[in-house]
Design a protein around this motif. Structure first.
Motif, PDB file in Angstrom:
ATOM      1  N   ALA A 173       0.833  -1.209   0.000  1.00  0.00           N
ATOM      2  CA  ALA A 173       0.000   0.000   0.000  1.00  0.00           C
ATOM      3  C   ALA A 173       0.864   1.254   0.000  1.00  0.00           C
ATOM      4  O   ALA A 173       0.543   2.243  -0.667  1.00  0.00           O
ATOM      5  CB  ALA A 173      -0.936   0.002   1.203  1.00  0.00           C
ATOM      6  N   SER A 174       1.966   1.230   0.742  1.00  0.00           N
ATOM      7  CA  SER A 174       2.856   2.389   0.765  1.00  0.00           C
ATOM      8  C   SER A 174       3.507   2.601  -0.588  1.00  0.00           C
ATOM      9  O   SER A 174       3.784   3.741  -0.988  1.00  0.00           O
ATOM     10  CB  SER A 174       3.924   2.209   1.851  1.00  0.00           C
ATOM     11  OG  SER A 174       4.761   1.098   1.583  1.00  0.00           O
ATOM     12  N   LEU A 177       0.932   4.380  -2.554  1.00  0.00           N
ATOM     13  CA  LEU A 177       0.890   5.775  -2.144  1.00  0.00           C
ATOM     14  C   LEU A 177       2.028   6.566  -2.776  1.00  0.00           C
ATOM     15  O   LEU A 177       1.845   7.707  -3.223  1.00  0.00           O
ATOM     16  CB  LEU A 177       0.980   5.857  -0.616  1.00  0.00           C
ATOM     17  CG  LEU A 177       0.775   7.228   0.026  1.00  0.00           C
ATOM     18  CD1 LEU A 177      -0.633   7.748  -0.258  1.00  0.00           C
ATOM     19  CD2 LEU A 177       1.005   7.143   1.536  1.00  0.00           C
ATOM     20  N   PHE A 299      -2.939   1.330  -3.670  1.00  0.00           N
ATOM     21  CA  PHE A 299      -3.069   1.638  -2.243  1.00  0.00           C
ATOM     22  C   PHE A 299      -4.301   0.956  -1.650  1.00  0.00           C
ATOM     23  O   PHE A 299      -4.211   0.202  -0.670  1.00  0.00           O
ATOM     24  CB  PHE A 299      -3.153   3.154  -2.043  1.00  0.00           C
ATOM     25  CG  PHE A 299      -3.372   3.567  -0.615  1.00  0.00           C
ATOM     26  CD1 PHE A 299      -2.325   3.573   0.287  1.00  0.00           C
ATOM     27  CD2 PHE A 299      -4.630   3.946  -0.173  1.00  0.00           C
ATOM     28  CE1 PHE A 299      -2.521   3.947   1.610  1.00  0.00           C
ATOM     29  CE2 PHE A 299      -4.843   4.320   1.145  1.00  0.00           C
ATOM     30  CZ  PHE A 299      -3.787   4.320   2.042  1.00  0.00           C
TER      31      PHE A 299
END
Length: 440
Positions: A173-174, A177, A299
């Motif tokens: 997810a990072s 992002l 994300f």
């Protein structure tokens, strides 16, 4: 060791493990990990978005295609240092602790980002410019090699009971992002600045932002809680000997499993910008939106996949979305090649990236779950770095060459299909613990 693990664990040394189940996860555990991961992949994404511009600044050549290839090759150079970083930092994380390793990786990444932001162009300092650029990429690659194993191990070891999938999914997810923010900044700069300003200094702005954020991540990581009790009598060589002597076959399966996912990630999240510009003849401002969409859906898709894997199991959430992705790759790319519109591009990239994220996030949790705690960070770092060095580093260059050599934009589809089939087959022998079983 977990009873469901696929290989037995040797007793070469005894490191006392911290309790595998914790009632509460400190917010700084997630924030500290996410900031470091974000910085690593933000730099990678920004470089790929501005590959054409960077090529003109650092690699003068009469042929623009040569400039692009040299720029993409420098992007790939960073991967050459990943294996060394994975071995050294991965073993260090299992010996000295996750916190120490994560503090080291973000420090190295910060230095590399600063060099990228501040290095003068070839016109100003000559050959020193590309040399410094390559040096920065090597340092970033060394750092990234150890980041994956230490960060993911830290996340799943910090997770409350039954939440390892959700916690571990913050790793991917990072990355999403980072892709979204990098693409958004790239789009704003492309629209706001003239081509001359972009070529002169605009492309440096994202790297300056990353350089300024790095100290925040360094501070947070220095104050995170450790998830293992460090065994000072354990050498880094002992960690590596235990890993390869007791888990060699599992390491091979892990590397092959990562290969399919990493090729898909780098093609969808980075190369698609170049693909849209070169093969679909779209303007850069339009093409960058594809990366923005890929980042956003990565994300949310990662967190969804991680959460669902805690309920339905890791293997199910890795396999079924991946099979659907395989079925859609060719018709989806055929559609965007035929339409050559922004709507078609965003729809295809968004759909494929969503399926990729839902499958890949639990996959990144599944792999370290198969290894015991005392070699976990090294196992994931090395297997991930090996796969990304061989396949991730070459994905953009090979894709560009393949499309050019065949003269067929759809040749990219077959590349993705073969890569994902290999990854799925390698996953089958791996047997992680159940989502609600404690790690050793």
């Amino acid at each position: 060791m977990n009873s469901n693990a696929s290989v037995s664990e040797p007793d070469d040394f005894t490191t006392q493990a911290a309790p595998a189940i914790q009632k509460k996860v400190p917010r700084k555990a997630v924030v500290g990990t996410v900031v470091g991961n974000w910085l690593e992949f933000f730099d990678f994404v920004v470089y790929s978005i501005f590959a054409v511009t960077i090529g003109k600044e650092f690699f003068p050549a009469d042929d623009p295609n040569i400039q692009i290839l040299l720029s993409l090759a420098t992007f790939g150079v960073g991967f050459l240092a990943r294996p060394l970083g994975s071995v050294m930092i991965g073993a260090y994380a299992d010996r000295a602790g996750r916190k120490a390793a994560l503090t080291m990786t973000i420090s190295f990444m910060a230095v590399g980002t600063a060099v990228m932001a501040l290095t003068p162009s070839y016109a100003q300092i000559g050959l020193a410019a590309p040399v410094l650029l390559v040096g920065a990429r090597l340092l970033q690659g060394f750092s990234a090699g150890g980041e994956m194993g230490a960060a993911t191990s830290f996340l799943i070891e910090s997770a409350p009971h039954g939440k390892r999938g959700l916690m571990g999914s913050w790793q991917l997810a990072s990355q999403g992002l980072a892709i979204a923010t990098g693409a958004a900044i790239g789009a704003v700069l492309t629209v706001s600045l003239s081509p001359e300003a972009m070529q002169s200094w605009g492309w440096r702005v994202p790297f300056v932002l990353g350089m300024l954020i790095a100290p925040v991540g360094m501070y947070i990581r220095r104050h995170m809680d450790e998830t293992i009790e460090v065994g000072e009598h354990v050498s880094m060589g002992g960690v590596l000997a235990s890993l390869f002597r007791g888990h060699g076959k599992l390491m091979i399966f892990s590397m092959l499993t990562v290969s399919g996912a990493t090729i898909t990630t780098y093609v969808l999240n980075t190369y698609m910008v170049t693909y849209a510009i070169q093969s679909l003849q779209m303007p850069m401002a339009t093409a960058v939106l594809a990366a923005l969409i890929a980042g956003v859906v990565t994300f949310f898709g990662s967190l969804l996949g991680g959460a669902l894997s805690d309920r339905f199991g890791r293997r199910a959430l890795v396999i079924w979305p991946r099979l659907l992705l395989l079925a859609l790759i060719y018709p989806a790319l055929a559609y965007v090649v035929e339409q050559k519109t922004l709507t078609a591009l965003l729809l295809v990239v968004g759909t494929l990236s969503t399926l990729q994220a839902i499958s890949a996030a639990p996959g990144l949790v599944l792999l370290p779950e198969c290894f015991p705690r005392k070699v976990r960070a090294a196992a994931l770092s090395i297997s991930y770095a090996a796969a990304t060095t061989v396949f991730g580093s070459t994905a953009a260059v090979f894709s560009s060459w393949l499309v050019t050599a065949t003269g067929n934009p759809l040749s990219l589809a077959w590349f993705l299909i073969i890569a994902n089939l290999v990854g799925l087959i390698a996953l089958l022998p791996m047997k992680p613990p159940r989502a609600h079983e404690a790690l050793d």
